[in-house]
Design a protein around this motif. Structure first.
Motif, PDB file in Angstrom:
ATOM      1  N   GLN A  35     -18.791  22.045 -33.911  1.00 34.94           N
ATOM      2  CA  GLN A  35     -18.051  22.471 -35.100  1.00 34.94           C
ATOM      3  C   GLN A  35     -18.092  23.985 -35.252  1.00 34.94           C
ATOM      4  OE1 GLN A  35     -20.078  20.174 -38.085  1.00 34.94           O
ATOM      5  NE2 GLN A  35     -18.649  18.459 -37.920  1.00 34.94           N
ATOM      6  N   ASN A  43      -9.410  13.401 -28.732  1.00 35.38           N
ATOM      7  CA  ASN A  43      -8.903  13.660 -30.084  1.00 35.38           C
ATOM      8  C   ASN A  43     -10.009  13.536 -31.114  1.00 35.38           C
ATOM      9  OD1 ASN A  43      -6.182  14.240 -29.500  1.00 35.38           O
ATOM     10  ND2 ASN A  43      -5.721  12.060 -29.331  1.00 35.38           N
ATOM     11  N   ASP A  44     -10.916  12.572 -30.912  1.00 35.98           N
ATOM     12  CA  ASP A  44     -12.031  12.398 -31.852  1.00 35.98           C
ATOM     13  C   ASP A  44     -12.989  13.587 -31.792  1.00 35.98           C
ATOM     14  OD1 ASP A  44     -10.971   9.960 -32.614  1.00 35.98           O
ATOM     15  OD2 ASP A  44     -12.323   8.786 -31.326  1.00 35.98           O
ATOM     16  N   GLY A  90     -11.148  16.502 -33.349  1.00 35.68           N
ATOM     17  CA  GLY A  90     -10.978  16.257 -34.778  1.00 35.68           C
ATOM     18  C   GLY A  90     -12.272  16.479 -35.536  1.00 35.68           C
ATOM     19  N   GLN A  91     -13.366  15.972 -34.970  1.00 27.54           N
ATOM     20  CA  GLN A  91     -14.686  16.149 -35.583  1.00 27.54           C
ATOM     21  C   GLN A  91     -15.066  17.630 -35.597  1.00 27.54           C
ATOM     22  OE1 GLN A  91     -16.604  13.425 -36.604  1.00 27.54           O
ATOM     23  NE2 GLN A  91     -18.287  14.685 -37.321  1.00 27.54           N
ATOM     24  N   THR A 151     -13.114  20.336 -35.441  1.00 20.42           N
ATOM     25  CA  THR A 151     -12.250  21.214 -36.235  1.00 20.42           C
ATOM     26  C   THR A 151     -12.131  20.797 -37.693  1.00 20.42           C
ATOM     27  OG1 THR A 151     -10.275  19.921 -35.710  1.00 20.42           O
ATOM     28  CG2 THR A 151     -10.810  21.772 -34.230  1.00 20.42           C
ATOM     29  N   GLY A 152     -12.515  19.540 -37.986  1.00 11.49           N
ATOM     30  CA  GLY A 152     -12.313  19.027 -39.324  1.00 11.49           C
ATOM     31  C   GLY A 152     -10.887  18.553 -39.549  1.00 11.49           C
ATOM     32  N   GLN A 153     -10.105  18.483 -38.475  1.00  6.78           N
ATOM     33  CA  GLN A 153      -8.702  18.059 -38.546  1.00  6.78           C
ATOM     34  C   GLN A 153      -8.552  16.711 -37.852  1.00  6.78           C
ATOM     35  OE1 GLN A 153      -6.188  19.787 -40.172  1.00  6.78           O
ATOM     36  NE2 GLN A 153      -7.835  21.114 -40.866  1.00  6.78           N
ATOM     37  N   GLN A 154      -8.881  15.635 -38.573  1.00 13.26           N
ATOM     38  CA  GLN A 154      -8.767  14.286 -38.034  1.00 13.26           C
ATOM     39  C   GLN A 154      -7.302  13.858 -38.025  1.00 13.26           C
ATOM     40  OE1 GLN A 154     -11.435  12.719 -36.818  1.00 13.26           O
ATOM     41  NE2 GLN A 154     -12.916  14.198 -37.562  1.00 13.26           N
ATOM     42  N   GLY A 155      -6.969  12.956 -37.118  1.00 12.57           N
ATOM     43  CA  GLY A 155      -5.620  12.409 -37.080  1.00 12.57           C
ATOM     44  C   GLY A 155      -4.607  13.291 -36.373  1.00 12.57           C
ATOM     45  N   TRP A 203      -4.594  16.107 -30.671  1.00  8.55           N
ATOM     46  CA  TRP A 203      -5.067  17.311 -29.981  1.00  8.55           C
ATOM     47  C   TRP A 203      -4.781  17.236 -28.489  1.00  8.55           C
ATOM     48  CZ3 TRP A 203      -6.420  21.602 -32.341  1.00  8.55           C
ATOM     49  CH2 TRP A 203      -6.857  21.542 -33.670  1.00  8.55           C
TER      50      TRP A 203
END
Length: 192
Positions: free
Chosen positions: A44, A126-127, A130-131, A133-137, A140
Motif C-alpha cells: 500500500q 486486480n485484487d 486494488g488492495q 491502491t485502495g481502488q477495488q473493482g 487493473w
C-alpha cells in the motif's frame, strides 16, 4: 488472497522465523502475521507513495521492475516488514531486517507468480492492486495490459490509464479533483 499470502509466508519462513533463536517458538505465528501485515502495508505504501509503476510491473511480470528481487517495491516492503516485526515482537532492527530480507523476496516472487498464473485462482492481480491502491473493482490487469501494448509501462501509460478511471464516469468527485483516492495517489506518483 490473504490466506494464500499467509501460507506462502509459513512455507518460506523456516530458517528465518521458525528456526531463528531470536524468535521464541510461541511467537512464530505472531511473526508470520507481522510479516503478512508488513507485506500488505508495504505494498500500500509503495503504490500510494509513488511506486505504482513498479508495482504494476511486478504484478504483470513486464517492464523494468518485473524482477521482484531488484524492484524498489520489494525494498520498501522489506522496510515495512522490518518495522512490523520490531513493533509486534520487540526484536532488534538487525534481526527484523534479516528476517525481512530472507522472507519478503521469496514470498513476493511466489505471490506475483500466482497472480500471473491463469490456472491459479488463489491470487488475482486486480485484487493485489486494488488492495494496494485502495481502488477495488478496477480492472487493473486489463488496463495494464492495454497500457503495456508497446512492451513497457511508462508515465504516459499510467496517465492514460488513470485518466480513463477518473474521467470515464467511474471516478468520484474526490478522485477527479486529485485530493484523494486514485487521483491523490497518482498526484503523488507524478510529484504533484
Amino acid at each position: 488472497m490473504m490466506e494464500t499470502l499467509m501460507n506462502l509466508i509459513r512455507q518460506q519462513s523456516g530458517d528465518a522465523v521458525i528456526n531463528n533463536p531470536a524468535i521464541p517458538n510461541h511467537q512464530n505465528e505472531d511473526a508470520v502475521q507481522a510479516i503478512s501485515s508488513g507485506i500488505m502495508g508495504g505494498l500500500q505504501q509503495q503504490a500510494q507513495g509513488g511506486n505504482l509503476a513498479s508495482l504494476l510491473s511486478m504484478v504483470t511480470g513486464q517492464g523494468s521492475d518485473a524482477n521482484v528481487s531488484t524492484s524498489p517495491v520489494t525494498q520498501g516492503v522489506q522496510q515495512n516488514v522490518q518495522k512490523s516485526l520490531m513493533e509486534r515482537l520487540g526484536i532488534s532492527p538487525q534481526v527484523a531486517m534479516s528476517i525481512a530480507t530472507m522472507v519478503v523476496p521469496m514470498v513476493l516472487n511466489k505471490f506475483m507468480n500466482k497472480a500471473r498464473d491463469s490456472n491459479d485462482s488463489s491470487v488475482n492481480g486486480n485484487d493485489i492492486l486494488g488492495q494496494a491502491t485502495g481502488q477495488q473493482g478496477v480492472d487493473w490487469m486489463g488496463a495494464a495490459s492495454s497500457a503495456m501494448a508497446d512492451g513497457k509501462l511508462d508515465m504516459s501509460d499510467l496517465m492514460r490509464v488513470a485518466g480513463g478511471f477518473m474521467g470515464g464516469g467511474g471516478g468520484t468527485k474526490q478522485n477527479q479533483s486529485g485530493s484523494g483516492g486514485l487521483g491523490g495517489m497518482l498526484g503523488g506518483l507524478f510529484g504533484n
